[in-house]
Enzyme design. Sequence first.
Site, PDB file in Angstrom:
ATOM      1  N   TYR A   1       0.818  -1.214   0.000  1.00  9.48           N
ATOM      2  CA  TYR A   1       0.000   0.000   0.000  1.00  9.48           C
ATOM      3  C   TYR A   1       0.853   1.265   0.000  1.00  9.48           C
ATOM      4  O   TYR A   1       0.472   2.286  -0.571  1.00  9.48           O
ATOM      5  CB  TYR A   1      -0.943   0.001   1.211  1.00  9.48           C
TER       6      TYR A   1
ATOM      7  N   GLU B   1       1.899 -30.637  11.585  1.00 14.31           N
ATOM      8  CA  GLU B   1       1.617 -29.886  10.359  1.00 14.31           C
ATOM      9  C   GLU B   1       0.634 -28.754  10.594  1.00 14.31           C
ATOM     10  O   GLU B   1       0.891 -27.620  10.221  1.00 14.31           O
ATOM     11  CB  GLU B   1       1.092 -30.837   9.279  1.00 14.31           C
TER      12      GLU B   1
ATOM     13  N   ASP C   1       1.400 -35.157   7.462  1.00 13.33           N
ATOM     14  CA  ASP C   1       0.514 -36.056   6.714  1.00 13.33           C
ATOM     15  C   ASP C   1       1.335 -36.973   5.827  1.00 13.33           C
ATOM     16  O   ASP C   1       2.434 -36.627   5.391  1.00 13.33           O
ATOM     17  CB  ASP C   1      -0.448 -35.244   5.829  1.00 13.33           C
TER      18      ASP C   1
END
Lengths: 642, 378
Positions: free
Chosen positions: B110, B206, B258
């Site tokens: 910005y 995770e 995972d």
Amino acid sequence: MAASQRDISVSEFFAKNRHLLGFDNPRKALLTAVKEAVDNSLDACEEAGIVPELWVHIETTAPNRFKVGVQDNGPGIVRKQIPLIFGKLLYGSKFHRLRMSRGQQGIGISAAGMYGMLTTGKPVKIVSKISPRKPAHYFEIQIDTKRNQPEIINGKGEGEDIPAGEKGARYIADHGIEWVSELNSGTRVTIELEGRFMRGRGSVDEYLEQTAIANPHVTIHYVDPDGTQTTFERSTTQLPPEPQEIKPHPYGIELGRLVTMLKDTPATTISQFLTTSFSRVSPSVAQKLCEAGKISTRSSPKRIGRHEAEALFQAIQTTKISAPATDCISPIGEALILKGLHHQVPGEFYSAATRPPAVYRGNPFLIEVGLAFGGASPAQKVSLDTLTELLSESDSRSVRQFLMTTFDGIGPTGAEKILSEAKLGPRQTPGKLSKEEITQLHAAMKNVNLTEGQTMQVLRYANRVPLLFQSAACAITQAVIGTNWRSYGLTQSRGQLPTGPITVMVHMASVWVPFTSESKEAIASYPEIMKDLRLALQAVGRKLSIYLNRRNRVKQEGERREIFLRYLGEVATAVASIKDYSERPKKDLYNRLLEVAKRKTSEADLLLESGSAKIESAAEEFGENVLIVEEQDGQENEQSLG
Amino acid sequence: MARKTNKASDKVTLTVKDKKTLGSIRGMADEVVQSAERGRAPHVDIPSRSLSNVRFNQSKRIIEMGSGSSRRELFNLSQARSYMQTLLVGSGCKQLIEQGKTTSIRGLFYLLKHTIEGTREETFDTQSECDPVIEDVEVALDAMREELHLYAKNAGAMVGPITLVDSGDEIDCARMGSGGYSIPSIVEPEIVQFKKNTAKFILHVEKDTVWRRFNEDKFWKQHNCILTHGGGQPPRGVRRMLHRLHHELNLPVYCLLDNDPWGYYIYSVIKQGSINLAYESRRMAIPHARFLGLRSNDYERCQLTPSVQIKLNDQDIKRARQIASYPWFANKKPWQKEIDLMLKNGFKLEVEALISKDISYVTEEFVPARLTEGVFLD
């Protein structure tokens, strides 16, 4: 049944089948009448070696009735011939010879007269003068369609003479005919007929304008039904070289024709027959032909049988015979094409190509192509008054249709753009637009960029006569569509004309132009003609692509520079902020970067400079016969090359 | 950049690091000035952040960036815009350092976003256009993100028997409730210092959901460890925190991820660094990190039901093959076997799958069993 079987006269046939001659609707009828008269006048003048000057006068006599008068400064016609020329179908000097001329069959003007007679009952009026000292002849003629014979109405079937001087002038005024009297000789034909006068595509205006492009040696004074006078001035006084009459060339003669010719020839030996009936057959070529066909050179043509004729025919195909003489065709010439196009079609780039003569069916022909690129479309040139008039005359059902049919180069997308810009509904009737709406439409037509939606305008000519109808059936249109314009930098959809602000004029000159019908609206697509058309179009296409490439390069460089310039300011500001620069050094940095940017995109400056050195380099690039118009400070700057 | 700079009002004392960074930003600007003076086209050389320019350092066992770089020129149509953006980011960072402030990368976006004068074009259209340019500047100046006074949003949390000081505030990570301590994106020693630690190892999981299970079951209390998660692919702050905990406090790192290609890659990033941020590997990679699970053979070992299988899709298979061929996996037989087995299984498993056995199966049986077994993938 047998009792009702009888001869059909040519005039009866064409009176019933007048669409074959181009008199199928009132609008076309008016144009065809003008066209036939103008063609005849130009042929007559050129044959007599007179630089043609024509007066075309169209006058409204009653609603949907017009009096068409066409006068020339030609040699005039001898008294005896006048009734036959104007009052008998298939009577003429041009059918039996092989010579390049506008008229061919001897139907046109008499058919126009017949049409006038059928629709208005008025006779054809002819004034012709062959010498300033002799009186002019005045005839009023009707055609007896049953017998295909002229019927003279005035002067007890003998016609009348108009004396020279004032007395004659009074006589002319009394009979309601116009005559530009200061001429030494000339002919005026006046036909009153039922028709419709329209402007835009396929109009008399367009026909005369296109005639002026292809005939830069002709001046035409034109008065339209509103009394507006337009003069198409000639740009050269030099007549095109007079075409010579030739014999057929052996190539492309069909077997049946050969057999007929053998039967009819007065020659006593085959050798004599071949040398006298064909062009480019010398005694030695004749001998070669006979040897190849295993015929004795001295055998009588009358005794040649079917088999021998066929052998001779085969011999002709296999023997090398030089191309037909080219002096029988008079091309417009590349220089004059450029001149004519530039005169009538505004643009920035012009190029022209004339092909060497070729042969189809034993008839020599020649293809010329001129191309104009750029410039505003006709829709953008139209004035508010003309537009108002066009709208009120239009018989289109919607404004959209009106735009597409009246102006060249406006396709469906172009019409949509204009309508949305003008805030008009697509289904509004052209005749019912208010004054305000017309002003809006006019402004929209001027403002909308039509370049993208514009399709190529094709001007077709056969022996210098513009062809205005049946463009889809014409070999020229087919060849233009069949050419791959994409490789020359234009956009083109399959089976469509390319798009862009381009005008292409194609001229086919031949001793016998193969029209698809008697109304002479489209050229038949013989393979030999198609091939030459293609080659000529490719020649101008190549030059266009060189021009477009150069233009694109300049444009791209310009765009590149613009992008660089856009970021330069940001870069300079960022650097200044990092280095805590004040305004001065920041400005210096910006200017230095600007210098580098300009050098990197120096090609964009090409357009800005102009000088003699540039022309040389352009000439090297393009070769001959190219005309580039560059606009600078409002004044036109032409570079004519070759 | 017509922005007000209120330099005069507040004097900021610059650190040594800040001065060094400012120097390299000025160097970038000097190049423009010199090129312009000599009439040449300005450019920046940016070390390239692609697979072709990373190298696996066998002895250090981390991914390092090669010497390849790409040149970004002002007078090149396809690079002009990004060149301009590169300099803008430079000037923005200079401003931040001088004012002694930090901002998020979104904040910088910005700060720099404005309409280019005389056009309708924005300097940056989206933040996704700005972020890679920031990374370019990082590599080009060889400065870390925090050295440019930039940070990313917090992602990841930690909990455990450790007390640290963050910007002067003392934080006891054993008393952080259910949410844990949110790991900031800048965890450099100037900002975060470790005070007291009794933990013996780190368990990195995770995602947030699994982390909550462990926190709720007070796993870290029973096993005396630090529990962290990285919200998927761990951001720099989390990786840097793990790196510092591992190196400064000598805590081994175990990962519970995972059983899918993405889990493998998360492990790979923690262990030897990422391809995109290869230049940060030396202060982020943990070559001694261990892969605790889920393993492809856990499906049988834990006797899971077929209903927890998630079929591998084409993308998974492609990614798995790609990972198997990375040089840092290529020479490891156990890993090749592991990936092969997953491909042979034809399905992947999430850590949450273990919940099908029992809600606390993963914290009470699975992880403790693996830890006592002491068999990990390396």
